[in-house]
Design a protein around this motif. Structure first.
Motif, PDB file in Angstrom:
ATOM      1  N   LYS A 131      74.405  64.563  73.975  1.00 13.44           N
ATOM      2  CA  LYS A 131      74.677  65.810  74.682  1.00 13.44           C
ATOM      3  C   LYS A 131      76.053  65.752  75.361  1.00 13.44           C
ATOM      4  CE  LYS A 131      72.506  69.068  77.874  1.00 13.44           C
ATOM      5  NZ  LYS A 131      73.807  69.497  78.372  1.00 13.44           N
ATOM      6  N   ARG A 317      77.578  75.228  91.731  1.00 17.17           N
ATOM      7  CA  ARG A 317      76.903  75.813  90.562  1.00 17.17           C
ATOM      8  C   ARG A 317      76.806  74.836  89.394  1.00 17.17           C
ATOM      9  NH1 ARG A 317      80.831  80.715  89.684  1.00 17.17           N
ATOM     10  NH2 ARG A 317      82.246  79.027  90.307  1.00 17.17           N
ATOM     11  N   SER A 318      77.444  73.650  89.533  1.00 17.84           N
ATOM     12  CA  SER A 318      77.487  72.723  88.412  1.00 17.84           C
ATOM     13  C   SER A 318      76.836  71.390  88.738  1.00 17.84           C
ATOM     14  CB  SER A 318      78.953  72.490  88.012  1.00 17.84           C
ATOM     15  OG  SER A 318      79.037  71.432  87.091  1.00 17.84           O
ATOM     16  N   THR A 319      76.180  70.817  87.742  1.00 16.56           N
ATOM     17  CA  THR A 319      75.573  69.499  87.920  1.00 16.56           C
ATOM     18  C   THR A 319      76.422  68.427  87.248  1.00 16.56           C
ATOM     19  OG1 THR A 319      74.351  69.743  85.845  1.00 16.56           O
ATOM     20  CG2 THR A 319      73.244  70.471  87.857  1.00 16.56           C
ATOM     21  N   PHE A 320      77.605  68.814  86.804  1.00 16.87           N
ATOM     22  CA  PHE A 320      78.464  67.933  86.019  1.00 16.87           C
ATOM     23  C   PHE A 320      79.029  66.799  86.863  1.00 16.87           C
ATOM     24  CE2 PHE A 320      80.921  67.690  82.088  1.00 16.87           C
ATOM     25  CZ  PHE A 320      80.055  68.355  81.241  1.00 16.87           C
ATOM     26  N   ASP A 356      81.727  73.210  78.718  1.00 19.82           N
ATOM     27  CA  ASP A 356      80.337  73.006  79.125  1.00 19.82           C
ATOM     28  C   ASP A 356      80.124  73.346  80.598  1.00 19.82           C
ATOM     29  OD1 ASP A 356      79.729  72.255  76.550  1.00 19.82           O
ATOM     30  OD2 ASP A 356      79.760  70.103  76.938  1.00 19.82           O
ATOM     31  N   VAL A 357      81.119  73.022  81.450  1.00 18.83           N
ATOM     32  CA  VAL A 357      81.015  73.339  82.875  1.00 18.83           C
ATOM     33  C   VAL A 357      80.973  74.853  83.074  1.00 18.83           C
ATOM     34  CG1 VAL A 357      82.229  73.256  85.096  1.00 18.83           C
ATOM     35  CG2 VAL A 357      82.120  71.205  83.662  1.00 18.83           C
ATOM     36  N   GLU A 359      80.140  77.119  80.954  1.00 18.95           N
ATOM     37  CA  GLU A 359      78.891  77.623  80.378  1.00 18.95           C
ATOM     38  C   GLU A 359      77.755  77.443  81.382  1.00 18.95           C
ATOM     39  OE1 GLU A 359      78.273  79.748  78.455  1.00 18.95           O
ATOM     40  OE2 GLU A 359      78.692  79.236  76.399  1.00 18.95           O
ATOM     41  N   GLU A 360      77.668  76.227  81.941  1.00 10.92           N
ATOM     42  CA  GLU A 360      76.597  75.927  82.890  1.00 10.92           C
ATOM     43  C   GLU A 360      76.664  76.842  84.111  1.00 10.92           C
ATOM     44  OE1 GLU A 360      77.006  72.247  84.986  1.00 10.92           O
ATOM     45  OE2 GLU A 360      74.857  72.032  85.332  1.00 10.92           O
ATOM     46  N   MET A 361      77.883  77.114  84.585  1.00 10.42           N
ATOM     47  CA  MET A 361      78.050  77.941  85.778  1.00 10.42           C
ATOM     48  C   MET A 361      78.025  79.431  85.422  1.00 10.42           C
ATOM     49  SD  MET A 361      80.839  75.865  88.083  1.00 10.42           S
ATOM     50  CE  MET A 361      82.202  76.794  87.413  1.00 10.42           C
ATOM     51  N   ASN A 362      77.937  79.716  84.128  1.00  6.15           N
ATOM     52  CA  ASN A 362      77.954  81.108  83.672  1.00  6.15           C
ATOM     53  C   ASN A 362      79.196  81.813  84.209  1.00  6.15           C
ATOM     54  OD1 ASN A 362      77.011  83.297  82.293  1.00  6.15           O
ATOM     55  ND2 ASN A 362      75.601  83.961  83.899  1.00  6.15           N
TER      56      ASN A 362
END
Lengths: 464, 464
Positions: A131, A317-320, A356-357, A359-362
């Motif tokens: 992933k 907003r991010s878990t990155f 990806d960041v 995308e995750e945070m929309n």
């Protein structure tokens, strides 16, 4: 037969391409605003250029290209005697830095130094796909080569802040200096031969935690107990992450007798002075980033000799947690290709991780700017001929527009416009052909109205 | 060690990149204006996707990638028993069409048809490198898939005219139709089994001349003498290259009893009606191209079934004879991957050849738009700090600008600005720091003047 693609690689759909181009365009624009110029290097490099530059592990991850026209009967008779080098002379680009060093050496007589170049191209690594980790991914590098000025570091940090502000991602820019790590090693009586091992341990703090690393360091290098407190403090990145001045005070005390330590401190001070106070005479504060001096930061790459930089997402907003940009100064990267003593400094944005960041945070903005603004419904041959004339005018005015190519059912044609998120549909039947008007339907509100061509132009030019 | 790059590959310098981006941007903008959407596919494809799609010759020209983690001792014991497939499962993309067909089949459930896609990516072929032929080069493709309407052909011809007009290259767009070639073969009593051989002969006219090809055709297929005159006429592209109507008359007579021939004529007529007269009701004349019906045109690729298109330079400033764009309609490209009966039509611009044409004609426009507009001379630490503030304002206004990073000799700094073709240089010493003015030097005229920041902005915004 069901087709597939190699693992770790991806197709990009129109929507994904819009998002990816938003990231690339943002980075390119900022690079150009700071005077960096684009170059590109070939996808394939000679293996002699690539091998031995990324460590043993890196060599294993190179994609090698079979020599073309290979004649198997002319090779060593036993396959067990074969080596990679018997059948492959070329490999796929593994990063942009080594090809850039090769470029600078090959073209040194055409280049005006300092050379500020940027490069946005894919690289390939035969890593185990997982992933967020791909075998083909893009790097977006900027480097200045042929200048020792720390203003370059300052500028690169500004660039990082500008790029992530434009992308809408809050970040922490962590900096450190290899000279400080070297001084720290000396201070702990770790010899130069063990420095890489020491750095490798430091580099693990993010993964295994500071306590474990401290334990391993003291165990492996017999650190005197008296050093524990200092070490504990400088390797601590919280709870005062932004207290750069405080950290520098501790370091000044520790490295009072270390020339390399003092040099490292001086370099850090010269860079951070631009941000640690609000003096209006300075280039002022960040747009959205915060700066942190992080002695934990080591970065694995052995060619760094001064400043090192790494950027983390600092957005709720991010878990990155992995880094989305990194870089540093290297004093002798081109030396391996025969051009010694040319200092450089650079950064690299990881476009796929940034994607990806976002995308995750929309957090992607509306990106339909380059999409079709209006679709003409196809009611048949005569109507289509009429539409082509109008389309010609719209396109000459720079408006992206299209005619549905087939005289298909209304439902299919409207569904197409809907799927493609086209904001307006034009309906031209025999009545409109006579009156010269155009019936347009707003696909968002459903409203329908009749307009003249010049009115339509105004409507469409105002449509994002 | 002197570094090099694999033969047939190239580095691109900043100047070359500006020129290349001009070509790519032009093509992309036109594609988008017609409603095409961008996709990208991976550099590596499974060899099962690529092999057998480009003929025997094409298979030989594939670059194959050695399987990673290969264990030579586990292979067949004798190297002479080895096959490519034992050690390589992946290859580099050979063109954009086959990966696109694979894409359409894999993503058929996410795609809204007709699917208008464009794709601008490099491809690789292990061809013998020679002048103008590279092992890594870019293709710029647009295809519509899932529509049989000939309006797509009309649109693609419009696109070709628009792109080359924007690039400033006069062209001849040659069209033909595979159905006409098939009817011609039938007319000459050439069976379907020999059609490919016939087409291959026709395809050689450009290289060996019409007379030689006519000789070979009559010799190989025992063409009756009575057909000579007709054949001679339809295969003649001059001296009346634009007399499409005249040619169609000859063909109508020849193919009076051929259904496939009549269908071919009908298709050509439906397409060319948009250009062969000046009726203001039509979509009007070309911007710079001229259209030609050329029965000589065959195009080697076997998947074409209808219209075929090829574009030649028609500019007295160029000696270029090979085609710079080509395409056609294929009725069953996705069939090989398990999705039969989906018709498509597409074109492909050869960016590297277009580059060479523009270079030869010395016809690239001024492309410094994205370059640095002003460089600040570095007179030392305090002055540099002052400049950074001004640079921040300029960059926020979107003006590409830079500070020379080192306090180097004036000659070196001015030489740098000169080499980089930066139009203005700013000189800020202690006097300017006090007065708040900026001394600027116009690098073209040599003029020097003192301006305020807001005046400078106006000057720079007006600079191309």
């Amino acid at each position: 037969m069901k087709p597939g693609i190699p693992k770790g690689t991806r197709d990009f759909s129109p929507l994904e391409m819009m998002k990816r181009n938003f990231i690339f365009d943002t980075i390119r624009n900022v690079y150009q605003r700071y005077g960096y110029q684009q170059i590109e290097t070939p996808t394939m490099e000679n293996l002699s250029t690539l091998e031995g530059k990324y460590g043993e592990e890196g060599d294993k991850l190179l994609f090698r290209i079979l020599n073309s026209g290979i004649n198997f009967s002319e090779l060593k008779p036993q396959t067990s005697d074969l080596k990679h080098s018997d059948i492959a002379e070329k490999g796929l680009r593994y990063d942009l830095t080594v090809p850039f060093a090769r470029y600078v050496v090959m073209h040194q007589n055409e280049i005006t130094f300092p050379f500020k170049r940027f490069q946005i191209q894919p690289v390939w690594r035969a890593d185990r796909p997982q992933k967020g980790r791909y075998r083909e991914f893009y790097q977006c590098d900027a480097d200045v080569i042929g200048s020792t000025s720390l203003l370059n570091e300052v500028e690169l940090i500004q660039i990082i802040d500008e790029v992530f502000s434009a992308l809408g991602i809050k970040t922490t820019i962590k900096i450190n200096n290899r000279k400080l790590l070297l001084a720290l090693a000396h201070h702990l009586n770790i010899g130069d031969n063990d420095f890489i091992e020491f750095v490798t341990l430091i580099d693990k703090i993010d993964k295994v935690g500071r306590d474990q690393v401290l334990f391993e360091i003291t165990n492996r290098f017999k650190t005197p107990d008296t050093e524990w407190r200092n070490l504990f403090q400088v390797l601590h990145s919280s709870p005062f992450p932004h207290n750069i001045t405080g950290k520098l005070e501790i370091l000044k005390e520790m490295f009072a007798n270390s020339d390399i330590g003092k040099k490292g401190i001086e370099e850090v001070e010269e860079i951070v002075q631009h941000w640690i106070n609000n003096d209006p005479e300075l280039i002022s504060n960040f747009k959205s980033a915060s700066l942190e001096l992080d002695l934990n930061l080591a970065r694995g790459l052995n060619y760094y000799t001064g400043t090192i930089i790494e950027v983390k997402v600092a957005d709720t907003r991010s878990t990155f947690t992995s880094s989305i940009c990194g870089g540093g100064r290297y004093d002798d990267l081109t030396g391996i290709f025969g051009l010694p003593n040319v200092s450089g400094v650079g950064i690299s944005f990881g476009a796929d991780r940034i994607y990806d960041v976002l995308e995750e945070m929309n957090a992607f903005p509306d990106l339909t700017g380059a999409s079709t603004k209006i679709m003409f419904v196809n009611f048949g041959k005569d109507e289509a001929m009429h539409c082509l004339k109008l389309l010609k005018q719209l396109r000459e005015a720079g408006i992206n527009s299209e005619l549905f190519p087939d005289q298909a059912k209304m439902k299919k044609q409207m569904g197409y416009a809907d799927d493609k998120k086209i904001p307006f549909v034009a309906l031209i039947g025999s009545e409109e052909m006579k009156s010269g008007e155009i019936t347009i339907k707003n696909m968002v509100t459903g409203e329908q109205s009749k307009v003249k061509m010049d009115e339509l132009m105004i409507v469409l030019k105002g449509t994002k």
